[in-house]
Write an enzyme that holds these catalytic residues in place. Structure first.
Site, PDB file in Angstrom:
ATOM      1  N   GLY A   1      33.284  38.184  43.198  1.00 44.56           N
ATOM      2  CA  GLY A   1      33.568  39.431  43.787  1.00 44.56           C
ATOM      3  C   GLY A   1      32.680  40.480  43.356  1.00 44.56           C
ATOM      4  O   GLY A   1      31.837  40.574  42.412  1.00 44.56           O
TER       5      GLY A   1
ATOM      6  N   CYS B   1      26.256  47.843  42.243  1.00 46.46           N
ATOM      7  CA  CYS B   1      27.767  47.884  42.531  1.00 46.46           C
ATOM      8  C   CYS B   1      28.479  48.891  43.724  1.00 46.46           C
ATOM      9  O   CYS B   1      29.436  49.083  43.860  1.00 46.46           O
ATOM     10  CB  CYS B   1      28.587  48.093  41.590  1.00 46.46           C
ATOM     11  SG  CYS B   1      28.220  46.836  39.879  1.00 46.46           S
TER      12      CYS B   1
END
Length: 232
Positions: free
Chosen positions: A86, A193
Protein backbone atom coordinates in the site's frame (compact mmCIF):
# COMPACT_ATOMS: atom_id res chain seq x y z
CA UNK A 1 19.40 -11.90 23.45
CA UNK A 2 21.88 -10.95 20.70
CA UNK A 3 20.51 -10.46 17.23
CA UNK A 4 21.14 -13.16 14.64
CA UNK A 5 23.25 -11.58 11.90
CA UNK A 6 23.79 -14.75 9.88
CA UNK A 7 22.95 -14.89 6.15
CA UNK A 8 19.25 -15.18 5.38
CA UNK A 9 19.75 -18.59 3.78
CA UNK A 10 20.26 -20.06 7.25
CA UNK A 11 16.91 -20.62 8.95
CA UNK A 12 17.46 -21.76 12.54
CA UNK A 13 14.02 -20.88 13.91
CA UNK A 14 11.49 -23.76 13.86
CA UNK A 15 7.85 -23.30 12.87
CA UNK A 16 5.81 -21.83 15.71
CA UNK A 17 8.49 -19.37 16.86
CA UNK A 18 9.57 -15.91 15.75
CA UNK A 19 12.61 -15.55 13.52
CA UNK A 20 14.69 -12.36 13.43
CA UNK A 21 16.99 -11.75 10.48
CA UNK A 22 19.65 -9.10 9.98
CA UNK A 23 21.28 -8.45 6.61
CA UNK A 24 24.38 -6.30 6.93
CA UNK A 25 25.04 -5.99 3.18
CA UNK A 26 22.51 -4.16 0.97
CA UNK A 27 19.83 -6.48 -0.44
CA UNK A 28 18.47 -6.05 -3.98
CA UNK A 29 14.81 -5.12 -3.89
CA UNK A 30 13.60 -7.87 -6.22
CA UNK A 31 15.50 -10.44 -4.16
CA UNK A 32 13.89 -9.17 -0.96
CA UNK A 33 10.40 -9.37 -2.45
CA UNK A 34 11.02 -12.94 -3.63
CA UNK A 35 12.19 -13.96 -0.16
CA UNK A 36 9.18 -12.33 1.46
CA UNK A 37 6.72 -13.98 -0.88
CA UNK A 38 8.27 -17.38 -0.26
CA UNK A 39 8.17 -16.87 3.50
CA UNK A 40 4.56 -15.66 3.41
CA UNK A 41 3.56 -18.86 1.58
CA UNK A 42 5.51 -20.98 4.06
CA UNK A 43 3.94 -19.24 7.07
CA UNK A 44 0.47 -19.81 5.65
CA UNK A 45 1.36 -23.47 5.00
CA UNK A 46 2.65 -23.86 8.55
CA UNK A 47 6.14 -24.85 7.44
CA UNK A 48 8.07 -21.74 8.58
CA UNK A 49 7.88 -19.30 11.50
CA UNK A 50 6.88 -15.67 11.44
CA UNK A 51 9.81 -13.41 10.62
CA UNK A 52 11.06 -9.86 11.01
CA UNK A 53 13.85 -8.99 8.58
CA UNK A 54 16.00 -5.89 9.12
CA UNK A 55 17.99 -4.79 6.08
CA UNK A 56 18.83 -1.95 3.76
CA UNK A 57 18.55 -1.59 0.01
CA UNK A 58 20.77 0.11 -2.56
CA UNK A 59 19.29 3.48 -3.61
CA UNK A 60 15.91 3.00 -5.30
CA UNK A 61 12.35 4.23 -5.45
CA UNK A 62 9.29 2.03 -4.99
CA UNK A 63 5.78 2.72 -6.24
CA UNK A 64 2.94 1.48 -4.06
CA UNK A 65 -0.56 0.65 -5.21
CA UNK A 66 -1.69 4.30 -4.90
CA UNK A 67 1.35 5.84 -6.63
CA UNK A 68 0.68 8.82 -8.91
CA UNK A 69 3.20 8.97 -11.81
CA UNK A 70 3.35 12.76 -11.48
CA UNK A 71 4.95 12.29 -8.05
CA UNK A 72 8.01 10.63 -9.59
CA UNK A 73 9.79 13.87 -10.36
CA UNK A 74 13.17 12.42 -11.39
CA UNK A 75 12.54 8.97 -12.90
CA UNK A 76 16.11 8.59 -14.14
CA UNK A 77 17.79 9.16 -10.79
CA UNK A 78 17.43 5.68 -9.30
CA UNK A 79 15.78 2.40 -10.34
CA UNK A 80 12.02 2.42 -9.82
CA UNK A 81 10.25 -0.73 -8.62
CA UNK A 82 6.51 -1.24 -8.82
CA UNK A 83 5.39 -3.08 -5.72
CA UNK A 84 2.18 -4.48 -4.29
CA UNK A 85 2.42 -2.74 -0.92
CA UNK A 86 0.00 0.00 0.00
CA UNK A 87 0.96 3.64 -0.35
CA UNK A 88 2.62 5.83 -2.94
CA UNK A 89 6.25 6.53 -3.86
CA UNK A 90 8.97 6.06 -1.30
CA UNK A 91 12.76 5.91 -1.24
CA UNK A 92 15.02 3.19 0.12
CA UNK A 93 18.77 3.39 0.41
CA UNK A 94 21.87 3.20 2.57
CA UNK A 95 21.48 4.62 6.05
CA UNK A 96 17.83 3.64 6.24
CA UNK A 97 16.69 0.60 8.22
CA UNK A 98 13.93 -1.33 6.54
CA UNK A 99 11.89 -3.70 8.66
CA UNK A 100 9.98 -6.34 6.71
CA UNK A 101 7.36 -7.87 8.98
CA UNK A 102 5.85 -11.25 8.15
CA UNK A 103 3.20 -12.10 10.73
CA UNK A 104 0.21 -14.45 10.74
CA UNK A 105 -2.76 -12.23 11.53
CA UNK A 106 -5.03 -15.25 11.78
CA UNK A 107 -3.27 -15.81 15.10
CA UNK A 108 -3.21 -12.10 15.92
CA UNK A 109 -6.83 -11.02 15.61
CA UNK A 110 -7.39 -10.54 11.85
CA UNK A 111 -7.40 -6.76 12.28
CA UNK A 112 -5.42 -4.90 9.63
CA UNK A 113 -6.06 -1.46 11.14
CA UNK A 114 -4.78 -2.65 14.52
CA UNK A 115 -1.71 -4.16 12.83
CA UNK A 116 -0.82 -0.85 11.17
CA UNK A 117 -1.40 0.96 14.46
CA UNK A 118 0.98 -1.49 16.14
CA UNK A 119 3.62 -0.83 13.48
CA UNK A 120 3.30 2.88 14.22
CA UNK A 121 3.55 2.24 17.95
CA UNK A 122 6.66 0.12 17.35
CA UNK A 123 8.48 2.96 15.62
CA UNK A 124 7.28 5.56 18.12
CA UNK A 125 8.61 3.46 20.99
CA UNK A 126 11.92 2.88 19.21
CA UNK A 127 12.37 6.61 18.58
CA UNK A 128 11.61 7.34 22.22
CA UNK A 129 14.64 5.26 23.21
CA UNK A 130 16.70 7.88 21.37
CA UNK A 131 14.78 10.76 22.97
CA UNK A 132 12.94 11.53 19.75
CA UNK A 133 9.20 12.19 19.87
CA UNK A 134 7.59 10.44 16.92
CA UNK A 135 3.95 11.19 16.24
CA UNK A 136 1.03 10.09 14.08
CA UNK A 137 -0.81 12.61 11.93
CA UNK A 138 -4.38 12.24 10.70
CA UNK A 139 -4.44 11.82 6.94
CA UNK A 140 -0.69 11.25 6.70
CA UNK A 141 0.82 7.79 6.76
CA UNK A 142 4.08 7.27 8.63
CA UNK A 143 5.72 8.72 11.71
CA UNK A 144 6.43 12.43 11.98
CA UNK A 145 8.69 14.70 14.02
CA UNK A 146 7.65 18.25 14.90
CA UNK A 147 10.48 20.79 14.72
CA UNK A 148 10.44 24.32 16.10
CA UNK A 149 7.85 25.99 18.29
CA UNK A 150 4.22 25.52 17.23
CA UNK A 151 2.92 28.71 15.61
CA UNK A 152 6.39 30.04 14.76
CA UNK A 153 7.64 30.60 11.22
CA UNK A 154 10.29 27.96 11.83
CA UNK A 155 7.80 25.24 12.80
CA UNK A 156 7.65 22.27 10.48
CA UNK A 157 6.86 18.57 10.50
CA UNK A 158 9.19 16.05 8.86
CA UNK A 159 8.67 12.35 8.23
CA UNK A 160 11.22 10.05 9.85
CA UNK A 161 9.61 6.68 9.11
CA UNK A 162 7.40 5.31 6.34
CA UNK A 163 4.89 2.45 6.53
CA UNK A 164 3.55 0.34 3.68
CA UNK A 165 2.12 -3.15 4.06
CA UNK A 166 0.49 -5.94 2.11
CA UNK A 167 -1.43 -9.03 3.20
CA UNK A 168 -1.83 -12.38 1.53
CA UNK A 169 -4.21 -14.85 3.14
CA UNK A 170 -3.85 -12.92 6.40
CA UNK A 171 -0.04 -13.05 6.38
CA UNK A 172 1.64 -9.64 6.35
CA UNK A 173 4.68 -8.52 4.41
CA UNK A 174 6.55 -5.33 3.52
CA UNK A 175 6.54 -3.07 6.59
CA UNK A 176 8.42 0.01 7.77
CA UNK A 177 11.50 2.08 6.99
CA UNK A 178 13.29 4.24 9.55
CA UNK A 179 15.74 6.95 8.52
CA UNK A 180 18.95 6.63 10.51
CA UNK A 181 21.48 8.43 8.31
CA UNK A 182 20.38 8.35 4.66
CA UNK A 183 21.29 11.01 2.12
CA UNK A 184 18.12 13.08 2.47
CA UNK A 185 18.67 14.66 -0.95
CA UNK A 186 17.82 11.27 -2.45
CA UNK A 187 14.18 11.92 -1.53
CA UNK A 188 14.15 14.86 -3.94
CA UNK A 189 13.36 12.62 -6.93
CA UNK A 190 9.87 11.85 -5.61
CA UNK A 191 7.06 13.41 -3.64
CA UNK A 192 7.50 11.14 -0.62
CA UNK A 193 4.24 9.32 0.04
CA UNK A 194 2.44 12.00 -1.99
CA UNK A 195 3.00 14.71 0.64
CA UNK A 196 4.71 17.76 -0.88
CA UNK A 197 4.14 20.27 1.91
CA UNK A 198 6.31 18.46 4.49
CA UNK A 199 9.88 17.22 4.47
CA UNK A 200 11.87 14.23 5.63
CA UNK A 201 14.35 13.85 8.45
CA UNK A 202 16.57 11.25 10.10
CA UNK A 203 18.12 10.50 13.45
CA UNK A 204 21.38 12.12 12.35
CA UNK A 205 19.53 15.15 10.97
CA UNK A 206 18.02 15.51 14.44
CA UNK A 207 21.46 15.36 16.04
CA UNK A 208 21.16 11.73 17.21
CA UNK A 209 24.21 9.58 16.52
CA UNK A 210 23.23 5.93 16.57
CA UNK A 211 24.81 3.00 14.77
CA UNK A 212 22.69 0.60 12.77
CA UNK A 213 23.41 -2.29 15.21
CA UNK A 214 22.25 -0.07 18.09
CA UNK A 215 19.04 0.71 16.22
CA UNK A 216 18.56 -2.98 15.45
CA UNK A 217 18.69 -3.89 19.14
CA UNK A 218 16.15 -1.20 20.00
CA UNK A 219 13.88 -2.28 17.16
CA UNK A 220 13.83 -5.83 18.46
CA UNK A 221 13.20 -4.80 22.05
CA UNK A 222 10.36 -2.45 21.19
CA UNK A 223 8.82 -4.85 18.65
CA UNK A 224 8.51 -7.47 21.34
CA UNK A 225 6.93 -4.90 23.68
CA UNK A 226 4.23 -4.16 21.08
CA UNK A 227 3.63 -7.49 19.36
CA UNK A 228 4.74 -10.05 21.93
CA UNK A 229 4.45 -13.64 20.77
CA UNK A 230 1.05 -15.15 19.90
CA UNK A 231 2.39 -18.61 20.77
CA UNK A 232 3.23 -17.76 24.41
Amino acid sequence: MPLDRRPLSETPAPPGSMEWRISDAPVAYDEAVAVMEARVAAIRAGTAPEMVWLLEHPPLYTAGTSADPSELTDPDRFPVHTTGRGGRYTYHGPGQRVGYVMLDLKKRGEDVRAFVCDLEDWIIRALARFNVIGERRDGRVGIWVARGAPGSKLYREDKIAAIGVRLRKWVTFHGVSLNIEPDLSHFDGIVPCGIAEHGVTSLVDLGITASTPEVDVVLRQTFEEVFGNPHD
